[in-house]
Design a protein around this motif. Structure first.
Motif, PDB file in Angstrom:
ATOM      1  N   PRO A  16       0.818  -1.209   0.000  1.00  0.00           N
ATOM      2  CA  PRO A  16       0.000   0.000   0.000  1.00  0.00           C
ATOM      3  C   PRO A  16       0.856   1.266   0.000  1.00  0.00           C
ATOM      4  O   PRO A  16       1.938   1.291   0.595  1.00  0.00           O
ATOM      5  CB  PRO A  16      -0.765  -0.113   1.320  1.00  0.00           C
ATOM      6  N   ALA A  17       0.359   2.307  -0.665  1.00  0.00           N
ATOM      7  CA  ALA A  17       1.106   3.559  -0.756  1.00  0.00           C
ATOM      8  C   ALA A  17       0.457   4.668   0.069  1.00  0.00           C
ATOM      9  O   ALA A  17       1.061   5.717   0.299  1.00  0.00           O
ATOM     10  CB  ALA A  17       1.183   3.995  -2.220  1.00  0.00           C
ATOM     11  N   LEU A  18      -0.751   4.380   0.529  1.00  0.00           N
ATOM     12  CA  LEU A  18      -1.570   5.420   1.164  1.00  0.00           C
ATOM     13  C   LEU A  18      -0.867   6.156   2.306  1.00  0.00           C
ATOM     14  O   LEU A  18      -0.982   7.376   2.440  1.00  0.00           O
ATOM     15  CB  LEU A  18      -2.858   4.759   1.694  1.00  0.00           C
ATOM     16  N   GLU A  19      -0.119   5.400   3.139  1.00  0.00           N
ATOM     17  CA  GLU A  19       0.450   6.022   4.340  1.00  0.00           C
ATOM     18  C   GLU A  19       1.933   6.330   4.193  1.00  0.00           C
ATOM     19  O   GLU A  19       2.621   6.547   5.187  1.00  0.00           O
ATOM     20  CB  GLU A  19       0.203   5.117   5.548  1.00  0.00           C
ATOM     21  N   ASN A  20       2.418   6.370   2.954  1.00  0.00           N
ATOM     22  CA  ASN A  20       3.840   6.644   2.740  1.00  0.00           C
ATOM     23  C   ASN A  20       4.086   8.164   2.744  1.00  0.00           C
ATOM     24  O   ASN A  20       3.648   8.866   1.845  1.00  0.00           O
ATOM     25  CB  ASN A  20       4.267   6.048   1.400  1.00  0.00           C
ATOM     26  N   PRO A  21       4.817   8.671   3.758  1.00  0.00           N
ATOM     27  CA  PRO A  21       4.974  10.122   3.877  1.00  0.00           C
ATOM     28  C   PRO A  21       6.189  10.691   3.132  1.00  0.00           C
ATOM     29  O   PRO A  21       6.468  11.897   3.221  1.00  0.00           O
ATOM     30  CB  PRO A  21       5.179  10.294   5.389  1.00  0.00           C
ATOM     31  N   THR A  22       6.902   9.837   2.379  1.00  0.00           N
ATOM     32  CA  THR A  22       8.174  10.283   1.790  1.00  0.00           C
ATOM     33  C   THR A  22       8.015  11.523   0.905  1.00  0.00           C
ATOM     34  O   THR A  22       8.865  12.426   0.926  1.00  0.00           O
ATOM     35  CB  THR A  22       8.815   9.135   0.971  1.00  0.00           C
ATOM     36  N   GLY A  23       6.926  11.570   0.126  1.00  0.00           N
ATOM     37  CA  GLY A  23       6.744  12.690  -0.798  1.00  0.00           C
ATOM     38  C   GLY A  23       6.731  14.045  -0.104  1.00  0.00           C
ATOM     39  O   GLY A  23       7.237  15.037  -0.638  1.00  0.00           O
ATOM     40  N   VAL A  24       6.177  14.064   1.091  1.00  0.00           N
ATOM     41  CA  VAL A  24       6.069  15.330   1.819  1.00  0.00           C
ATOM     42  C   VAL A  24       7.462  15.877   2.134  1.00  0.00           C
ATOM     43  O   VAL A  24       7.755  17.057   1.928  1.00  0.00           O
ATOM     44  CB  VAL A  24       5.259  15.116   3.122  1.00  0.00           C
ATOM     45  N   MET A  25       8.350  14.965   2.604  1.00  0.00           N
ATOM     46  CA  MET A  25       9.689  15.468   2.979  1.00  0.00           C
ATOM     47  C   MET A  25      10.537  15.757   1.745  1.00  0.00           C
ATOM     48  O   MET A  25      11.334  16.704   1.743  1.00  0.00           O
ATOM     49  CB  MET A  25      10.388  14.523   3.962  1.00  0.00           C
ATOM     50  N   MET A  26      10.345  14.987   0.679  1.00  0.00           N
ATOM     51  CA  MET A  26      11.118  15.243  -0.547  1.00  0.00           C
ATOM     52  C   MET A  26      10.707  16.588  -1.160  1.00  0.00           C
ATOM     53  O   MET A  26      11.562  17.398  -1.537  1.00  0.00           O
ATOM     54  CB  MET A  26      10.874  14.135  -1.570  1.00  0.00           C
ATOM     55  N   GLU A  27       9.407  16.820  -1.255  1.00  0.00           N
ATOM     56  CA  GLU A  27       8.968  18.060  -1.898  1.00  0.00           C
ATOM     57  C   GLU A  27       9.339  19.278  -1.054  1.00  0.00           C
ATOM     58  O   GLU A  27       9.640  20.348  -1.589  1.00  0.00           O
ATOM     59  CB  GLU A  27       7.465  17.997  -2.201  1.00  0.00           C
ATOM     60  N   ALA A  28       9.355  19.104   0.278  1.00  0.00           N
ATOM     61  CA  ALA A  28       9.799  20.214   1.142  1.00  0.00           C
ATOM     62  C   ALA A  28      11.266  20.540   0.852  1.00  0.00           C
ATOM     63  O   ALA A  28      11.659  21.718   0.759  1.00  0.00           O
ATOM     64  CB  ALA A  28       9.613  19.846   2.613  1.00  0.00           C
ATOM     65  N   ALA A  29      12.071  19.485   0.671  1.00  0.00           N
ATOM     66  CA  ALA A  29      13.505  19.691   0.393  1.00  0.00           C
ATOM     67  C   ALA A  29      13.707  20.288  -1.012  1.00  0.00           C
ATOM     68  O   ALA A  29      14.589  21.126  -1.215  1.00  0.00           O
ATOM     69  CB  ALA A  29      14.260  18.376   0.538  1.00  0.00           C
ATOM     70  N   TYR A  30      12.901  19.869  -1.999  1.00  0.00           N
ATOM     71  CA  TYR A  30      12.995  20.465  -3.344  1.00  0.00           C
ATOM     72  C   TYR A  30      12.712  21.966  -3.264  1.00  0.00           C
ATOM     73  O   TYR A  30      13.464  22.788  -3.787  1.00  0.00           O
ATOM     74  CB  TYR A  30      11.981  19.822  -4.313  1.00  0.00           C
ATOM     75  N   ARG A  31      11.602  22.297  -2.578  1.00  0.00           N
ATOM     76  CA  ARG A  31      11.214  23.721  -2.458  1.00  0.00           C
ATOM     77  C   ARG A  31      12.310  24.513  -1.774  1.00  0.00           C
ATOM     78  O   ARG A  31      12.668  25.610  -2.192  1.00  0.00           O
ATOM     79  CB  ARG A  31       9.927  23.855  -1.630  1.00  0.00           C
ATOM     80  N   ASP A  32      12.861  23.917  -0.718  1.00  0.00           N
ATOM     81  CA  ASP A  32      13.890  24.611   0.072  1.00  0.00           C
ATOM     82  C   ASP A  32      15.097  24.985  -0.788  1.00  0.00           C
ATOM     83  O   ASP A  32      15.731  26.011  -0.579  1.00  0.00           O
ATOM     84  CB  ASP A  32      14.298  23.685   1.236  1.00  0.00           C
ATOM     85  N   LEU A  33      15.411  24.134  -1.777  1.00  0.00           N
ATOM     86  CA  LEU A  33      16.565  24.421  -2.638  1.00  0.00           C
ATOM     87  C   LEU A  33      16.145  25.109  -3.940  1.00  0.00           C
ATOM     88  O   LEU A  33      16.952  25.265  -4.863  1.00  0.00           O
ATOM     89  CB  LEU A  33      17.322  23.119  -2.948  1.00  0.00           C
ATOM     90  N   GLY A  34      14.869  25.476  -4.019  1.00  0.00           N
ATOM     91  CA  GLY A  34      14.383  26.176  -5.214  1.00  0.00           C
ATOM     92  C   GLY A  34      14.371  25.299  -6.454  1.00  0.00           C
ATOM     93  O   GLY A  34      14.506  25.793  -7.582  1.00  0.00           O
ATOM     94  N   LEU A  35      14.208  23.976  -6.268  1.00  0.00           N
ATOM     95  CA  LEU A  35      14.201  23.054  -7.414  1.00  0.00           C
ATOM     96  C   LEU A  35      12.767  22.829  -7.897  1.00  0.00           C
ATOM     97  O   LEU A  35      11.873  22.572  -7.074  1.00  0.00           O
ATOM     98  CB  LEU A  35      14.795  21.692  -7.000  1.00  0.00           C
ATOM     99  N   ASP A  36      12.556  22.896  -9.201  1.00  0.00           N
ATOM    100  CA  ASP A  36      11.233  22.626  -9.760  1.00  0.00           C
ATOM    101  C   ASP A  36      11.109  21.121 -10.000  1.00  0.00           C
ATOM    102  O   ASP A  36      11.130  20.647 -11.136  1.00  0.00           O
ATOM    103  CB  ASP A  36      11.043  23.420 -11.059  1.00  0.00           C
ATOM    104  N   TRP A  37      11.066  20.381  -8.912  1.00  0.00           N
ATOM    105  CA  TRP A  37      10.985  18.918  -8.945  1.00  0.00           C
ATOM    106  C   TRP A  37       9.717  18.482  -8.223  1.00  0.00           C
ATOM    107  O   TRP A  37       9.278  19.142  -7.282  1.00  0.00           O
ATOM    108  CB  TRP A  37      12.206  18.279  -8.248  1.00  0.00           C
ATOM    109  N   ARG A  38       9.140  17.362  -8.657  1.00  0.00           N
ATOM    110  CA  ARG A  38       7.960  16.815  -7.992  1.00  0.00           C
ATOM    111  C   ARG A  38       8.239  15.379  -7.550  1.00  0.00           C
ATOM    112  O   ARG A  38       9.096  14.712  -8.106  1.00  0.00           O
ATOM    113  CB  ARG A  38       6.752  16.805  -8.960  1.00  0.00           C
TER     114      ARG A  38
END
Ligand code: NDP
Length: 289
Positions: A16-38
Motif C-alpha cells: 500500500p502507498a496510502l500512508e507513505n509520507p516520503t513525498g512530503v519530505m522530498m517536496e519540502a527539500a525540493y522547495r527549500d533548494l528552489g528546485l522545480d521537482w515533484r
C-alpha cells in the motif's frame, strides 16, 4: 525571458502507498533548494510494476523509490545495480543515469547515518533482530553496518533460513564477523553488546503493543538501542531502553537519512535534513520526545 513549465519527476512505487509520507519530505527539500521537482506517490500492484518502470523511463523520470513489495522484484526491470544494492539484493532507490535505470539501496546507509551521532561504529558489537523478507531492510542495515566497520553482528531471527543466509552474506562480503542466533526462546542480549537494533516489523502500527521477546534485564545502560520502526517513533523497545538509561535512536532518523541519500543521488545536491525532518514530523503529527 521565456518561462518553463516542465518539472523534473520523481516518486515512489509501492502497495500500500496510502500512508507513505516520503513525498512530503522530498517536496519540502525540493522547495527549500528552489528546485522545480515533484515527487509522486503511486499505488502500484505487483503485476503492473514492469509497466510502471517502463512508464517512468518513457517520461524521463529522474528516479523513484521502491517500497513493499517491489524492492526485490524491481531488479529484473533495471539496467544495472550499485554495489551495496547488489550485495543486499534489494533496491529502494532507482536513479536515472543518462537514460539507464540504476538500482541503489539507501535504507542501510540511512540507518548508519542516523546512528553515527550516537555511536562511533568501528569495531563495535551488534545484535540485530530480523533478517528481512520482501522488504530486505534488515539485510540492508546488516550489510551497511558491516561496511561501516563494526566488528561483529549477531542476527537474531525467527526464520532460520533467512537468518543463516544473512549471516553468511555479511561474513562472505565484508570484514565483519557474523553469526545467526535462533529466536526460539526469550533472548538474552550479551552484556558486551554495543548496539541493539530492531529491524523486524514487531511494534509497527497498528500493532504498537507488540514486543520483542527479549529479557529486558539484559538491556544495559551502556547499550545504544535503535528501532527501524518510525510509526510510532516511540516503540515499546525504545520506551523500555529509555527506562534502562540507554541512548536510543528511533526510526525517523533512518527514514529521513535514507531519503536524503536518494535526494542526493537524483539531484546531485545536499538537502536540508532539518527541513525534511520538520516536514515529516508535521505530516505525521509527531512531537519528538
Ligand atoms: P519484512 O517484512 O521484509 O521483514 C520482516 C522481519 O520481521 C523478518 O525478519 C521477520 O522474521 C520479522 N518478524 C515479523 N513478525 C515477527 C514476529 N512476530 N516475531 C519475530 N519476527 C518477526 O520487513 P522490512 O525488511 O521491509 O522492514 C522491517 C522493519 O524495518 C519494518 O518495521 C519497517 O517499518 C522498518 N523499516 C524502516 C525504514 C525506515 O526508513 N525507518 C525503512 C525500511 C524498513 P521472519 O524472517 O522470521 O519471518
Amino acid at each position: 525571458m521565456s518561462k518553463h513549465f516542465l518539472s523534473e519527476l520523481t516518486g515512489s512505487f509501492a502497495t500500500p502507498a496510502l500512508e507513505n509520507p516520503t513525498g512530503v519530505m522530498m517536496e519540502a527539500a525540493y522547495r527549500d533548494l528552489g528546485l522545480d521537482w515533484r515527487y509522486i506517490n503511486c499505488e502500484i500492484q505487483p503485476d503492473d510494476l514492469e509497466n510502471a518502470v517502463l512508464g517512468a523511463k518513457a517520461m524521463n523520470w529522474r528516479g523513484f523509490n521502491c517500497s513493499i513489495p517491489h524492492k526485490v522484484s524491481v531488479i529484473s526491470h533495471l539496467d544495472d545495480l550499485g554495489e551495496s544494492a547488489r550485495i543486499i539484493g534489494a533496491v529502494n532507490t532507482v536513479v536515472n543515469r543518462d537514460g539507464k535505470l540504476i538500482g541503489e539501496n539507501t535504507d542501510g546507509r540511512g540507518f548508519v547515518e542516523s546512528v553515527k551521532s550516537s555511536l562511533e561504529l568501528t569495531k563495535k558489537r551488534v545484535v540485530l533482530f530480523g533478517a528481512g523478507g520482501a522488504g530486505g531492510a534488515a539485510r540492508a542495515v546488516a550489510v551497511e553496518l558491516a561496511l561501516a566497520g563494526v566488528a561483529h553482528i549477531t542476527i537474531v531471527n525467527r526464520n532460520q533460513e533467512r537468518g543463516e543466509e544473512l549471516s553468511k552474506l555479511v561474513a562472505d562480503n565484508t570484514s565483519a564477523g557474523a553469526e545467526y542466533h535462533a529466536w526460539t526462546k526469550q533472548y538474552q542480549i550479551p552484556a558486551e553488546t554495543d548496539l541493539v537494533i530492531n529491524v523486524t516489523s514487531i511494534g509497527l502500527f497498528p500493532n504498537v503493543d507488540a514486543e520483542l521477546d527479549i529479557d529486558t534485564e539484559s538491556i544495559k545502560s551502556s547499550m545504544v538501542v535503535a528501532d527501524g520502526i518510525f510509526n510510532p517513533p516511540e516503540t515499546r523497545l525504545i520506551q523500555t531502553a529509555k527506562t534502562k538509561g540507554c541512548t536510543t535512536v528511533n526510526g525517523l532518523g533512518m527514514l529521513v537519512q535514507q531519503g536524503a541519500i536518494a535526494f542526493e543521488y537524483w539531484t546531485g545536491k545536499t538537502p536540508s535534513i532539518e527541513v525534511m525532518k520538520a516536514a515529516l514530523s508535521d505530516a505525521l503529527d509527531i512531537t519528538e520526545k
